[in-house]
Scaffold this active site. Sequence first.
Site, PDB file in Angstrom:
ATOM      1  N   LYS A 185       1.640   8.322  -4.152  1.00  0.00           N
ATOM      2  CA  LYS A 185       2.170   7.466  -5.219  1.00  0.00           C
ATOM      3  C   LYS A 185       1.165   6.372  -5.571  1.00  0.00           C
ATOM      4  CE  LYS A 185       5.984   4.418  -6.359  1.00  0.00           C
ATOM      5  NZ  LYS A 185       7.209   3.776  -5.923  1.00  0.00           N
ATOM      6  N   GLU A 191      -4.794   7.515   5.042  1.00  0.00           N
ATOM      7  CA  GLU A 191      -4.737   8.844   5.665  1.00  0.00           C
ATOM      8  C   GLU A 191      -4.985   9.923   4.613  1.00  0.00           C
ATOM      9  OE1 GLU A 191      -2.524   6.420   6.052  1.00  0.00           O
ATOM     10  OE2 GLU A 191      -1.630   6.415   8.055  1.00  0.00           O
ATOM     11  N   GLY A 245       8.878   6.728  -2.626  1.00  0.00           N
ATOM     12  CA  GLY A 245       8.254   7.872  -1.959  1.00  0.00           C
ATOM     13  C   GLY A 245       9.259   8.775  -1.262  1.00  0.00           C
ATOM     14  N   ARG A 246      10.163   8.194  -0.480  1.00  0.00           N
ATOM     15  CA  ARG A 246      11.102   9.013   0.301  1.00  0.00           C
ATOM     16  C   ARG A 246      12.227   9.586  -0.552  1.00  0.00           C
ATOM     17  NH1 ARG A 246      10.832   3.839   1.600  1.00  0.00           N
ATOM     18  NH2 ARG A 246      12.625   2.450   1.410  1.00  0.00           N
ATOM     19  N   GLU A 331      13.339   4.209   7.170  1.00  0.00           N
ATOM     20  CA  GLU A 331      12.489   3.375   6.318  1.00  0.00           C
ATOM     21  C   GLU A 331      13.360   2.631   5.294  1.00  0.00           C
ATOM     22  OE1 GLU A 331       9.199   4.838   3.588  1.00  0.00           O
ATOM     23  OE2 GLU A 331       7.984   4.276   5.309  1.00  0.00           O
ATOM     24  N   HIS A 362      19.132  23.509  25.080  1.00  0.00           N
ATOM     25  CA  HIS A 362      18.391  23.773  26.314  1.00  0.00           C
ATOM     26  C   HIS A 362      17.390  22.664  26.601  1.00  0.00           C
ATOM     27  CE1 HIS A 362      20.224  27.737  26.394  1.00  0.00           C
ATOM     28  NE2 HIS A 362      20.099  27.684  25.086  1.00  0.00           N
ATOM     29  N   LYS A 472      -0.689  -1.495   8.839  1.00  0.00           N
ATOM     30  CA  LYS A 472      -1.768  -0.954   8.003  1.00  0.00           C
ATOM     31  C   LYS A 472      -2.935  -1.923   7.943  1.00  0.00           C
ATOM     32  CE  LYS A 472       1.077   1.613   4.696  1.00  0.00           C
ATOM     33  NZ  LYS A 472       1.515   1.714   3.309  1.00  0.00           N
TER      34      LYS A 472
HETATM   35  O1  F6P Z   1       3.494   3.550   4.653  1.00  0.00           O
HETATM   36  C1  F6P Z   1       4.742   3.957   4.183  1.00  0.00           C
HETATM   37  C2  F6P Z   1       4.605   4.594   2.841  1.00  0.00           C
HETATM   38  O2  F6P Z   1       4.354   3.642   1.880  1.00  0.00           O
HETATM   39  C3  F6P Z   1       5.858   5.384   2.508  1.00  0.00           C
HETATM   40  O3  F6P Z   1       6.867   4.609   1.999  1.00  0.00           O
HETATM   41  C4  F6P Z   1       5.305   6.395   1.555  1.00  0.00           C
HETATM   42  O4  F6P Z   1       6.168   7.470   1.378  1.00  0.00           O
HETATM   43  C5  F6P Z   1       4.015   6.763   2.267  1.00  0.00           C
HETATM   44  O5  F6P Z   1       3.561   5.547   2.810  1.00  0.00           O
HETATM   45  C6  F6P Z   1       2.957   7.373   1.410  1.00  0.00           C
HETATM   46  O6  F6P Z   1       2.600   6.535   0.333  1.00  0.00           O
HETATM   47  P1  F6P Z   1       1.788   7.109  -0.880  1.00  0.00           P
HETATM   48  O7  F6P Z   1       2.614   8.160  -1.543  1.00  0.00           O
HETATM   49  O8  F6P Z   1       1.546   5.931  -1.794  1.00  0.00           O
HETATM   50  O9  F6P Z   1       0.512   7.680  -0.364  1.00  0.00           O
END
Ligand code: F6P
Length: 513
Positions: A185, A191, A245-246, A331, A362, A472
């Site tokens: 987003k 990452e 995002g979620r 979250e 199990h 972060k």
């Molecule tokens: O660090 C949490 C977060 O901001 C989530 O809310 C989000 O879904 C995820 O990182 C990824 O963010 P982006 O879509 O901006 O890479």
Amino acid sequence: MHDTGEWRALADHRQSLATVHLGDLFGGDPERGPRFTAAAEGLVVDYSKNRLTTETVAMLGALADRAGLRRHIHALLNGEPVNTTEQRPAWHTALRRPDPPPEVAQERERLTAYARQARDGRWRAVVNIGIGGSDLGPAMATAALGAYATDDVDVRFLSNVDGAHFRAVTRGLDPAATLFVVSSKTFSTIETLTNARTARAWVAEAVGPKTARAHFAAVTADPERAREWGIDPESVFRLWDWVGGRYSLASAVGLSLMISIGPDAFTELLAGMHAMDEHFRSAPWAENLPALLGLIGVWNRNFWGWPTHAVLPYAQELALFPAYLQQLDMESNGKSVRADGTPVTTATGPVVWGGPGTNGQHAFHQLLHQGADVVPVDFIGFCRPNHAYAEHHDLLMANLLAQAEALAFGAPDADNPHRRFTGNRPSTVILGDRLAPRTLGQLVALYEHKVFTQATVWGINPFDQWGVELGKSLAADIAGEFADPAVPPGTRRDSSTRSLIDHYLAHRDHVAR
Ligand code: F6P
């Protein structure tokens, strides 16, 4: 909320149920099962094995009214700025309407055309690069709908910055026939950008840097950044800042899923979500599945004080569902200040966890049955499987039903204390017809609105996530030290972190294996 008459009445009512056993509640009412079962849109929710009575349900409904839940639902569905701390709507429900806003419809058309092309034979693999909401939804749904997936394209998900994940996800893939969808987003998540860079180098090594460009698409609310990064404008798909995002599965974040199951099945998924949205909008509380799940969750969390909640899908295809729900719920509702900035005075979101049955039986079910803590459970199962192994499916479902029964009623009279089951452990059973795109859409929206119901009662904003930011920025600072240990750190380090950094720097080894 805790100082309202409705809350106090529930607290008193809970006292009156303190010594009541689920066995007594069932013994006193032969119709208890059907009485506490609600059904809508093909989903059946049996909540009779929770420690509640007709009075509880009515009182929880009064609590919902007191919290203004109906008004809040309308605000959510009408695109009002319900994300108050970021002054914007959380209008994910607009994405799945049959009459979406024009900009959504337009983007969907582009996305559909792109997904159809991606399925036409050029790509043998598609790798979604994203994390959190840009990974968990499409990864969960792609696994859940594996029975509807094309065999022609292998759709995989790369999320962790751990290079081991890159190696595992790309193992066996031909770079010349692999498309990467960089889904972010913000288009700034470290990452995702690190994985995307490594992917670009991996493709470029095989096909050259010029051709590599055609192997990348992007999904983002910041198209400019994606273009600057080097993605062709016609391969950049938008979402909007009002899509969290979620909550973004129905947006372009679903591109990799759409490639896997095809645009028609994706439309079915959206239809299932929309049906649940409309149900949430209008059904009375006692029949309103998301509101019921949310209110029972409040009952269990706040009045009984149970701190965790397990979600156990008896469907291997839903193995990633608990992980997806963890982000959705934790979250959203892992907050200790209310929307107005004041501290909460009640417990908020529980720890959500789980895994597919029967495997859990199990492993961790021992604690569910005999542990010192009570863990409320949602069991999820389906009447018709997506495979032809009828015997397996009967066994799977027999186990689901047996677990709920064992938790509720136990075997309290066993002489041997080690073999005694106290029972009286609450669970809810959710049954669907078949795990199809439409059903999955309903399930996703069911839990989204459950989370919203709880946030409304607790007075918190479920749509921000400031709690992820501190880690972060500290990680960026420490990574800076790793890159150049001579540069003084931006923040003062505690003695523990300091010596761990020193140990790591003294021992790190970047030799590839
Ligand atoms: O660090 C949490 C977060 O901001 C989530 O809310 C989000 O879904 C995820 O990182 C990824 O963010 P982006 O879509 O901006 O890479």
